[in-house]
Design a protein around this motif. Sequence first.
Motif, PDB file in Angstrom:
ATOM      1  N   UNK A 161       0.833  -1.210   0.000  1.00  0.00           N
ATOM      2  CA  UNK A 161       0.000   0.000   0.000  1.00  0.00           C
ATOM      3  C   UNK A 161       0.862   1.252   0.000  1.00  0.00           C
ATOM      4  N   UNK A 162       1.869   1.280   0.850  1.00  0.00           N
ATOM      5  CA  UNK A 162       2.739   2.458   0.924  1.00  0.00           C
ATOM      6  C   UNK A 162       3.490   2.649  -0.394  1.00  0.00           C
ATOM      7  N   UNK A 163       3.976   1.562  -0.954  1.00  0.00           N
ATOM      8  CA  UNK A 163       4.716   1.650  -2.217  1.00  0.00           C
ATOM      9  C   UNK A 163       3.799   2.063  -3.361  1.00  0.00           C
ATOM     10  N   UNK A 164       2.591   1.528  -3.421  1.00  0.00           N
ATOM     11  CA  UNK A 164       1.637   1.932  -4.451  1.00  0.00           C
ATOM     12  C   UNK A 164       1.311   3.417  -4.344  1.00  0.00           C
ATOM     13  N   UNK A 165       1.110   3.872  -3.128  1.00  0.00           N
ATOM     14  CA  UNK A 165       0.816   5.290  -2.929  1.00  0.00           C
ATOM     15  C   UNK A 165       1.950   6.141  -3.484  1.00  0.00           C
ATOM     16  N   UNK A 166       3.179   5.767  -3.170  1.00  0.00           N
ATOM     17  CA  UNK A 166       4.332   6.506  -3.701  1.00  0.00           C
ATOM     18  C   UNK A 166       4.420   6.368  -5.220  1.00  0.00           C
TER      19      UNK A 166
END
Length: 187
Positions: A161-166
Amino acid sequence: MGRTPSRTAIAGPSRGPATAGLVRFNAASADAAEAALLTCCASRRWARRLAEHRPYPDLEALLAAADEAGYDLAPTDLAEALAGESSSNLRPGAPRTAHTALRAALAAYESRFGHTFVACLDGHHPDERLDQLLTGIRQRLSHEPDKERSVTADELRRLARARLTHLVTNHPESRENGCPDSPSVPV
């Protein structure tokens, strides 16, 4: 055990309907979208599923689909995702004893569970991360293997999730390096 796909930058604002980064992601070829997704989670099944279900109307829909795909990972898919993670080292300048303690804790974890320790460190100040990691490893070493697989899968979903957001937001490090390695890093 590092990632093999190159990190692909897709930048744009983070919220609201179809942002520029999300528009580019939705319009990318299937191969390009899958390669970008593999930088967020190294499960080919997870990446293929998200790429096939495009277009996403907004970041929240993409993150919900990522969570759903993450919950559906079979044990072999989870193993593939974990194999794509690599243990990080502490930043240069950390005391030698900190490096030694972290290496020993990681070795004990990998020996017990047979895979890399992953933890999402969002929300923790860089000065707190070593303590969080060591505490997390020590706590999780007491888990039974089934419990730890569940915790590991949750941490992988949080990392994705964090990587997708970035990946689809307008972060300078996203444009330069793809998904950033900090603060959401496997260790």
